[in-house]
Design a protein around this motif. Sequence first.
Motif, PDB file in Angstrom:
ATOM      1  N   SER A 118       0.742  -1.099  -0.117  1.00 38.21           N
ATOM      2  CA  SER A 118      -0.055   0.117   0.055  1.00 38.21           C
ATOM      3  C   SER A 118       0.909   1.216   0.132  1.00 38.21           C
ATOM      4  O   SER A 118       0.434   2.432  -0.143  1.00 38.21           O
ATOM      5  CB  SER A 118      -0.790   0.076   1.440  1.00 38.21           C
ATOM      6  N   GLU A 136       7.983  -2.871  -5.730  1.00 36.16           N
ATOM      7  CA  GLU A 136       6.744  -3.806  -5.500  1.00 36.16           C
ATOM      8  C   GLU A 136       6.663  -4.621  -6.741  1.00 36.16           C
ATOM      9  O   GLU A 136       6.584  -4.012  -7.957  1.00 36.16           O
ATOM     10  CB  GLU A 136       5.366  -2.850  -5.292  1.00 36.16           C
ATOM     11  N   GLY A 164      12.075  -7.558  -6.373  1.00 38.78           N
ATOM     12  CA  GLY A 164      13.000  -6.848  -5.616  1.00 38.78           C
ATOM     13  C   GLY A 164      14.215  -7.597  -5.057  1.00 38.78           C
ATOM     14  O   GLY A 164      15.256  -7.305  -4.491  1.00 38.78           O
ATOM     15  N   THR A 238       7.360 -13.095  -3.648  1.00 35.78           N
ATOM     16  CA  THR A 238       7.426 -14.085  -5.130  1.00 35.78           C
ATOM     17  C   THR A 238       8.622 -13.588  -5.855  1.00 35.78           C
ATOM     18  O   THR A 238       9.007 -12.568  -5.865  1.00 35.78           O
ATOM     19  CB  THR A 238       5.837 -13.765  -5.652  1.00 35.78           C
TER      20      THR A 238
HETATM   21  N1  SAH Z   1       4.944  -3.020   3.345  1.00 37.28           N
HETATM   22  C1  SAH Z   1       3.514  -2.989   2.637  1.00 37.28           C
HETATM   23  C2  SAH Z   1       2.962  -4.242   2.834  1.00 37.28           C
HETATM   24  C3  SAH Z   1       3.744  -5.674   2.226  1.00 37.28           C
HETATM   25  S1  SAH Z   1       2.679  -6.930   1.671  1.00 37.28           S
HETATM   26  C4  SAH Z   1       2.467  -2.023   3.331  1.00 37.28           C
HETATM   27  O1  SAH Z   1       2.967  -1.258   3.839  1.00 37.28           O
HETATM   28  O2  SAH Z   1       1.380  -1.868   2.737  1.00 37.28           O
HETATM   29  C5  SAH Z   1       3.989  -7.705   0.864  1.00 37.28           C
HETATM   30  C6  SAH Z   1       4.187  -6.880  -0.252  1.00 37.28           C
HETATM   31  O3  SAH Z   1       5.429  -7.508  -0.961  1.00 37.28           O
HETATM   32  C7  SAH Z   1       3.324  -7.503  -1.498  1.00 37.28           C
HETATM   33  O4  SAH Z   1       2.535  -6.088  -2.094  1.00 37.28           O
HETATM   34  C8  SAH Z   1       3.685  -8.146  -2.609  1.00 37.28           C
HETATM   35  O5  SAH Z   1       3.282  -8.023  -3.907  1.00 37.28           O
HETATM   36  C9  SAH Z   1       5.116  -7.861  -2.315  1.00 37.28           C
HETATM   37  N2  SAH Z   1       6.400  -8.607  -3.022  1.00 37.28           N
HETATM   38  C10 SAH Z   1       6.200  -9.921  -2.790  1.00 37.28           C
HETATM   39  N3  SAH Z   1       7.384 -10.467  -3.635  1.00 37.28           N
HETATM   40  C11 SAH Z   1       8.022  -9.351  -4.136  1.00 37.28           C
HETATM   41  C12 SAH Z   1       9.275  -9.262  -4.754  1.00 37.28           C
HETATM   42  N4  SAH Z   1       9.928 -10.175  -5.189  1.00 37.28           N
HETATM   43  N5  SAH Z   1       9.721  -7.819  -5.192  1.00 37.28           N
HETATM   44  C13 SAH Z   1       8.856  -7.006  -4.728  1.00 37.28           C
HETATM   45  N6  SAH Z   1       7.780  -6.995  -4.073  1.00 37.28           N
HETATM   46  C14 SAH Z   1       7.542  -8.142  -3.722  1.00 37.28           C
END
Ligand code: SAH
Length: 242
Positions: A118, A136, A164, A238
């Motif tokens: 978010s 993201e 990431g 992921t």
């Molecule tokens: N920090 C966020 C919540 C994180 S939920 C907040 O404050 O709202 C975890 C997030 O990591 C998800 O949106 C998911 O899509 C993302 N994510 C998962 N694997 C990822 C990757 N390899 N690289 C970047 N983002 C990733």
Amino acid sequence: MNTLLLVMISIVAGLREVSAQDAECVRERAAMVETIRGYARSHGVFGQQKPSERVLEAMGQTQRHLFIPERSCSIAYADMPVPIGFGQTISQPLIVALMTQLANVAPDDVVLEIGTGSGYQAAVLARLARNVCTIEIIPQLAEAAAKTLRELAYDNVNVRRGDGYAGWPECSPFDAIVVTAALGQVPQPLIEQLRVGGRLVMPVGPAYTTQQLTVVEKIGPSETTTRVVGLVRFVPFTRSPD
Ligand code: SAH
């Protein structure tokens, strides 16, 4: 009534709605901060360290309700995770505070966040650091978070869409890295992009169960120390297919 007057009335009504909601949220946000403070006192989740006033102040100033789909004060400031779409969640406030505390961000720091979601955690970090770079993997979430952060004038946050795992070399070196998705091991590129003396905070462990909230400190160019702070449950980290 002419059109201009109607437009003006609806703008004023809209502003009133927003400010009424914000006024209500001020109380709920203050209650959230007290919950974190109380929880830290009674359960010792922050270990020997108490949550710093700087971190609590940043949490008290960040409008969490503007980062969640319903924009509801009661949902946003309760101490629980909130769904943000695409199967993802924004962490409960206590965990955001704990990770922010562990990142130990100073005003001149450059911070990397993996998992923008978010944009809320990035906004909290942005109040404490000079610059935040956040990545993201879900394009729609990256775009929505960038829009929210732009509208709220978080000018020191850069959002990038992508996996990431490889970090963000152009934005590095980082004084702190916060990973908000769970993976079995810490990605090596992130350690490389961490400045000596820097910290990485991340849930390490398998998906869909509990993970170990881990802090890695870089104490030399190729030397780190690792400690586990407690058990947490995060959405999976992921990998992009390409
Ligand atoms: N920090 C966020 C919540 C994180 S939920 C907040 O404050 O709202 C975890 C997030 O990591 C998800 O949106 C998911 O899509 C993302 N994510 C998962 N694997 C990822 C990757 N390899 N690289 C970047 N983002 C990733």
